[in-house]
Design a protein around this motif. Sequence first.
Motif, PDB file in Angstrom:
ATOM      1  N   PRO A 206       0.864  -1.135  -0.163  1.00 18.56           N
ATOM      2  CA  PRO A 206       0.113   0.145  -0.078  1.00 18.56           C
ATOM      3  C   PRO A 206       0.763   1.201   0.103  1.00 18.56           C
ATOM      4  CG  PRO A 206      -0.819  -1.696   1.742  1.00 18.56           C
ATOM      5  CD  PRO A 206       0.576  -1.911   1.212  1.00 18.56           C
ATOM      6  N   VAL A 207       0.481   2.232  -0.793  1.00 15.08           N
ATOM      7  CA  VAL A 207       1.317   3.513  -0.864  1.00 15.08           C
ATOM      8  C   VAL A 207       0.985   4.480  -0.044  1.00 15.08           C
ATOM      9  CG1 VAL A 207       1.622   5.855  -2.344  1.00 15.08           C
ATOM     10  CG2 VAL A 207       1.306   3.285  -3.569  1.00 15.08           C
ATOM     11  N   ARG A 208       2.232   4.851   0.956  1.00 23.24           N
ATOM     12  CA  ARG A 208       2.065   5.560   2.120  1.00 23.24           C
ATOM     13  C   ARG A 208       2.208   7.133   1.821  1.00 23.24           C
ATOM     14  NH1 ARG A 208       3.283   3.016   7.040  1.00 23.24           N
ATOM     15  NH2 ARG A 208       4.671   4.570   7.647  1.00 23.24           N
ATOM     16  N   GLY A 209       1.424   7.979   2.541  1.00 24.53           N
ATOM     17  CA  GLY A 209       1.709   9.399   2.234  1.00 24.53           C
ATOM     18  C   GLY A 209       0.719  10.053   1.626  1.00 24.53           C
TER      19      GLY A 209
ATOM     20  N   SER B 135       2.565  -1.753 -14.752  1.00 25.17           N
ATOM     21  CA  SER B 135       2.851  -0.910 -13.475  1.00 25.17           C
ATOM     22  C   SER B 135       1.963  -0.032 -13.126  1.00 25.17           C
ATOM     23  CB  SER B 135       4.227  -0.137 -13.676  1.00 25.17           C
ATOM     24  OG  SER B 135       4.238   0.777 -14.682  1.00 25.17           O
ATOM     25  N   GLY B 136       1.036   0.606 -14.027  1.00 31.47           N
ATOM     26  CA  GLY B 136       0.140   1.740 -14.009  1.00 31.47           C
ATOM     27  C   GLY B 136      -1.144   1.075 -13.024  1.00 31.47           C
ATOM     28  N   LEU B 137      -1.563  -0.204 -13.561  1.00 27.38           N
ATOM     29  CA  LEU B 137      -2.607  -0.674 -12.744  1.00 27.38           C
ATOM     30  C   LEU B 137      -2.245  -1.211 -11.220  1.00 27.38           C
ATOM     31  CD1 LEU B 137      -4.409  -2.862 -15.762  1.00 27.38           C
ATOM     32  CD2 LEU B 137      -5.018  -0.684 -14.884  1.00 27.38           C
ATOM     33  N   ALA B 138      -1.097  -1.683 -11.196  1.00 28.03           N
ATOM     34  CA  ALA B 138      -0.525  -2.184  -9.859  1.00 28.03           C
ATOM     35  C   ALA B 138      -0.377  -0.885  -8.960  1.00 28.03           C
ATOM     36  CB  ALA B 138       0.962  -2.619 -10.010  1.00 28.03           C
ATOM     37  N   THR B 139       0.015   0.255  -9.627  1.00 27.27           N
ATOM     38  CA  THR B 139       0.303   1.500  -8.742  1.00 27.27           C
ATOM     39  C   THR B 139      -1.355   2.070  -8.455  1.00 27.27           C
ATOM     40  OG1 THR B 139       2.123   2.267 -10.137  1.00 27.27           O
ATOM     41  CG2 THR B 139       0.792   3.909  -9.079  1.00 27.27           C
ATOM     42  N   ALA B 140      -2.326   1.809  -9.227  1.00 21.91           N
ATOM     43  CA  ALA B 140      -3.589   2.169  -9.020  1.00 21.91           C
ATOM     44  C   ALA B 140      -4.124   1.491  -7.806  1.00 21.91           C
ATOM     45  CB  ALA B 140      -4.486   2.253 -10.364  1.00 21.91           C
ATOM     46  N   ARG B 141      -4.013   0.262  -7.677  1.00 21.31           N
ATOM     47  CA  ARG B 141      -4.441  -0.753  -6.610  1.00 21.31           C
ATOM     48  C   ARG B 141      -3.604  -0.164  -5.391  1.00 21.31           C
ATOM     49  NH1 ARG B 141      -2.670  -4.561 -10.474  1.00 21.31           N
ATOM     50  NH2 ARG B 141      -4.406  -5.106 -12.147  1.00 21.31           N
ATOM     51  N   ALA B 142      -2.309  -0.027  -5.245  1.00 25.63           N
ATOM     52  CA  ALA B 142      -1.570   0.210  -4.244  1.00 25.63           C
ATOM     53  C   ALA B 142      -2.010   1.398  -3.808  1.00 25.63           C
ATOM     54  CB  ALA B 142      -0.161   0.216  -4.649  1.00 25.63           C
ATOM     55  N   LEU B 143      -2.337   2.657  -4.532  1.00 25.94           N
ATOM     56  CA  LEU B 143      -2.815   3.978  -4.012  1.00 25.94           C
ATOM     57  C   LEU B 143      -4.267   3.799  -3.328  1.00 25.94           C
ATOM     58  CD1 LEU B 143      -1.793   6.191  -7.171  1.00 25.94           C
ATOM     59  CD2 LEU B 143      -1.042   6.457  -4.948  1.00 25.94           C
ATOM     60  N   ALA B 144      -5.044   3.056  -3.985  1.00 27.79           N
ATOM     61  CA  ALA B 144      -6.336   2.706  -3.117  1.00 27.79           C
ATOM     62  C   ALA B 144      -5.945   2.024  -2.017  1.00 27.79           C
ATOM     63  CB  ALA B 144      -7.069   1.956  -4.159  1.00 27.79           C
TER      64      ALA B 144
ATOM     65  N   GLY C 176       9.370   5.071  -7.022  1.00 29.68           N
ATOM     66  CA  GLY C 176       9.756   6.012  -5.985  1.00 29.68           C
ATOM     67  C   GLY C 176       8.582   5.891  -5.071  1.00 29.68           C
ATOM     68  N   LEU C 177       7.532   5.539  -5.412  1.00 33.14           N
ATOM     69  CA  LEU C 177       6.371   5.006  -4.403  1.00 33.14           C
ATOM     70  C   LEU C 177       6.614   3.952  -3.647  1.00 33.14           C
ATOM     71  CD1 LEU C 177       3.002   5.657  -6.689  1.00 33.14           C
ATOM     72  CD2 LEU C 177       4.171   7.301  -5.007  1.00 33.14           C
ATOM     73  N   PHE C 178       7.393   2.855  -4.076  1.00 32.85           N
ATOM     74  CA  PHE C 178       7.695   1.739  -3.576  1.00 32.85           C
ATOM     75  C   PHE C 178       8.626   2.022  -2.232  1.00 32.85           C
ATOM     76  CE2 PHE C 178      10.930  -1.498  -2.902  1.00 32.85           C
ATOM     77  CZ  PHE C 178      10.156  -2.727  -2.296  1.00 32.85           C
ATOM     78  N   PHE C 179       9.812   2.791  -2.612  1.00 33.36           N
ATOM     79  CA  PHE C 179      10.674   3.209  -1.625  1.00 33.36           C
ATOM     80  C   PHE C 179      10.253   3.891  -0.530  1.00 33.36           C
ATOM     81  CE2 PHE C 179      13.975   1.490  -4.758  1.00 33.36           C
ATOM     82  CZ  PHE C 179      14.713   0.677  -3.762  1.00 33.36           C
ATOM     83  N   ARG C 180       9.364   4.681  -1.010  1.00 33.24           N
ATOM     84  CA  ARG C 180       8.756   5.868   0.238  1.00 33.24           C
ATOM     85  C   ARG C 180       7.518   4.984   1.038  1.00 33.24           C
ATOM     86  NH1 ARG C 180       5.702  10.717  -1.545  1.00 33.24           N
ATOM     87  NH2 ARG C 180       4.683  10.583   0.432  1.00 33.24           N
ATOM     88  N   SER C 181       7.217   3.750   0.778  1.00 31.98           N
ATOM     89  CA  SER C 181       6.015   3.009   1.215  1.00 31.98           C
ATOM     90  C   SER C 181       6.540   1.569   2.017  1.00 31.98           C
ATOM     91  CB  SER C 181       5.050   2.716   0.167  1.00 31.98           C
ATOM     92  OG  SER C 181       4.761   3.750  -0.376  1.00 31.98           O
ATOM     93  N   TRP C 182       7.630   0.950   1.250  1.00 36.84           N
ATOM     94  CA  TRP C 182       7.741  -0.575   1.655  1.00 36.84           C
ATOM     95  C   TRP C 182       7.996  -0.802   3.415  1.00 36.84           C
ATOM     96  CZ3 TRP C 182      12.046  -4.453   1.403  1.00 36.84           C
ATOM     97  CH2 TRP C 182      13.204  -3.941   1.469  1.00 36.84           C
TER      98      TRP C 182
ATOM     99  N   ILE D 186       4.297  -6.751  -5.254  1.00 37.09           N
ATOM    100  CA  ILE D 186       4.640  -7.723  -4.482  1.00 37.09           C
ATOM    101  C   ILE D 186       3.870  -7.736  -2.889  1.00 37.09           C
ATOM    102  CG2 ILE D 186       6.947  -7.559  -5.435  1.00 37.09           C
ATOM    103  CD1 ILE D 186       8.144  -6.220  -2.842  1.00 37.09           C
ATOM    104  N   ASP D 187       4.241  -8.803  -2.193  1.00 30.69           N
ATOM    105  CA  ASP D 187       3.622  -9.114  -0.970  1.00 30.69           C
ATOM    106  C   ASP D 187       4.594  -8.148  -0.092  1.00 30.69           C
ATOM    107  OD1 ASP D 187       1.835 -10.900  -1.954  1.00 30.69           O
ATOM    108  OD2 ASP D 187       3.506 -12.619  -1.805  1.00 30.69           O
ATOM    109  N   PRO D 188       3.724  -7.742   1.314  1.00 31.59           N
ATOM    110  CA  PRO D 188       4.668  -7.212   2.114  1.00 31.59           C
ATOM    111  C   PRO D 188       5.794  -8.070   2.513  1.00 31.59           C
ATOM    112  CG  PRO D 188       2.257  -6.763   2.474  1.00 31.59           C
ATOM    113  CD  PRO D 188       2.552  -7.816   1.359  1.00 31.59           C
ATOM    114  N   PRO D 189       6.918  -7.518   2.669  1.00 30.87           N
ATOM    115  CA  PRO D 189       8.324  -8.318   3.056  1.00 30.87           C
ATOM    116  C   PRO D 189       8.003  -8.832   4.577  1.00 30.87           C
ATOM    117  CG  PRO D 189       8.868  -6.083   2.992  1.00 30.87           C
ATOM    118  CD  PRO D 189       7.339  -6.125   2.567  1.00 30.87           C
ATOM    119  N   GLN D 190       8.814 -10.058   4.682  1.00 31.58           N
ATOM    120  CA  GLN D 190       8.473 -10.670   6.009  1.00 31.58           C
ATOM    121  C   GLN D 190      10.032 -10.529   6.589  1.00 31.58           C
ATOM    122  OE1 GLN D 190       8.932 -15.275   5.714  1.00 31.58           O
ATOM    123  NE2 GLN D 190       8.115 -14.782   3.628  1.00 31.58           N
ATOM    124  N   ASP D 191      10.307 -11.116   7.894  1.00 27.91           N
ATOM    125  CA  ASP D 191      11.447 -10.680   8.582  1.00 27.91           C
ATOM    126  C   ASP D 191      12.577 -11.437   7.997  1.00 27.91           C
ATOM    127  OD1 ASP D 191      13.444 -10.833  10.517  1.00 27.91           O
ATOM    128  OD2 ASP D 191      11.989 -11.721  12.141  1.00 27.91           O
ATOM    129  N   GLY D 192      13.566 -10.651   7.558  1.00 29.03           N
ATOM    130  CA  GLY D 192      14.854 -11.189   6.773  1.00 29.03           C
ATOM    131  C   GLY D 192      14.686 -11.246   5.532  1.00 29.03           C
TER     132      GLY D 192
END
Length: 467
Positions: A3-6, A20-29, A102-108, A162-168
Motif C-alpha cells: 500500500p502506498v503511504r503518504g 505497472s500503472g494498474l499495480a500503482t492504482a491498486r496500491a494507491l487505493a 519512487g512510491l515503493f521506496f517511500r512505502s515498503w 509484491i507481498d509485504p516483506p517478512q522478517d529477513g
Amino acid sequence: MIPVRGYQGQKVAVLGLGRSGLATARALAAGGAEALLWDDSPEARAKAEAEGFSLTDLTRATALDGVAALVTSPGIPHLFPRPHPIIARALEAGVPVDNDIGLFFRSWATPDWDRFDTPPRAVCITGSNGKSTTTALIHHILQVAGRPTQMAGNIGRGVLDIDPPQDGEVVVLELSSYQTDLARALTPDVAVFTNLSPDHLDRHGGMGGYLAAKARLFTAGGPDRAVIGVDEVEGRFLADQIGQGPQDDRVIRISSGTKLEGFGWSVFARKGFLSEWRKGRQMASIDLREVKGLPGAHNHQNACAAYAACRSLGVAPKLIEQALHSFAGLPHRSQLVGERNGVRFVNDSKATNVDAAAKALQAFPKIRWIAGGLGKEGGIAALQPLLGAVVKAYLIGHSARDFALQIGETPHEICETMERAVARAAEEAQPGEVVLLAPAAASFDQYPNFEKRGEDFTARVRALTGG
C-alpha cells in the motif's frame, strides 16, 4: 501488494495503464488515496475499465487541479526527446512527478518492521546488459540459500504488486534507466551496476544523460554496498565517485577479464574462474567453465555481480557455487534448449543488436549461427572481427541478404525462415558445435517480439531432439 503511504485522502494522477500503472492504482487505493487514471490508448483504458477502474481524462486543462502527485509509467517520456503533454503540464504547475519505484521506496518500510529480528533489504540491479540475468541469478542464489526473497521491477511482478516483506526477506529489483531516472526515492541496501553501452539515448539526451540516470541508483540514497562493473570507463568513474579510495570495501568492483587485486573488495573472472579478493587476499574461487546456465564472458560478469551482491548479504561462497550450477538461465538469453549427438542448441533471441550478438558469438568455440530479422542501422558489419568461431551462418528474415553481404568470407546460407535455418543447421552440425540463435536484429518482420522468435526456435529444436 505494497500500500502506498503518504497520500491518504489525496488525489494522485496515474498516467499509463500497463502492468505497472494498474499495480500503482491498486496500491494507491490500498493506501487510502484517490487514483485518477488515464492512458492515451483506448485499448488500455478499456482494459482498466474491465477490471473495475474508473477513468479521469487527464488531457483536460483542469485535470491536475488539486492533485498531490502525477505517477507515470516508465515508457512515457518525461524530459527527452520531449515531455508527454500531461507531464509537461504537471511540470509547469509544480505537481511532483514520480513513478512506481519512487512510491515503493517511500512505502515498503512499515511500523511492523519493529517486530522483525532482521529488517528486509532491497537489492537493485541496473546497467545496459545483463540486468535480467543478474537479477534472476541473485534471486535464485537466495532461494538456494534458504533466504526469503521476491523478485520484481523490470522483470517479473511490478514493484507495488509484491507481498509485504517478512522478517529477513530480500527483495531483488531489476531497474531500467527509465525507472531510475524519475524515481523521487531510491534507497536500496545493495545497488548493482553491470555495464554501460549506448542505448535509449533519445530518452536521455545522449550518453551523459544515460549514465546520469543509472548513477542515480547510487547517488540519490546511498546504498550500504555498491557492486560496480568496471570493464568500461563509465563504471570505473562511478566506482571512483562513490568510493573513499581503493580500500573502501563499501564498493565492490567486478570484472570479466581483468584482475582486481588492489582493492578493499573485488570479484573478477579470468579464464573461466571467479575469484573473490578482500584486502589483498583471495577469499574464494569458483570454476565457471562447467556452469551450463552461464556461458561466455558476459555471463561470467553476471555471475561476478550476483556473487558480490550475495556475499554482501552474508551468503557463503559454497552455497553460491551450488546455486550457480543449478541456475537454468533465463529464456531467450544464452538459454540451452536442447542437445543432440554432441551438438548443443542455444536460444539467445534477446540478442537484438550487434553488441548483444557480439557477446553471444564470443561465448562458444564452434558455432552454427542463426542470424537475421529486421536489421538495425549499420547492419552487422561490426561483427566481422568476431566471426572466427562461426563455422557457418544461416540467415533469416528481412535482412538476410543484407547480412550476407556484411559477413565477409564466412560461409553462409540464405534460409529465410526459422524452420529451414534450424533444420539445415542441425543437419550439418558436428559433435562439439553449438547451434546458436543470436539474431543481431529485431524480430518484427516475422514475429511480434523476440520472445515469440525464441519460442519458435525452441519448439523446432525440441521437435528435433525429443526434448
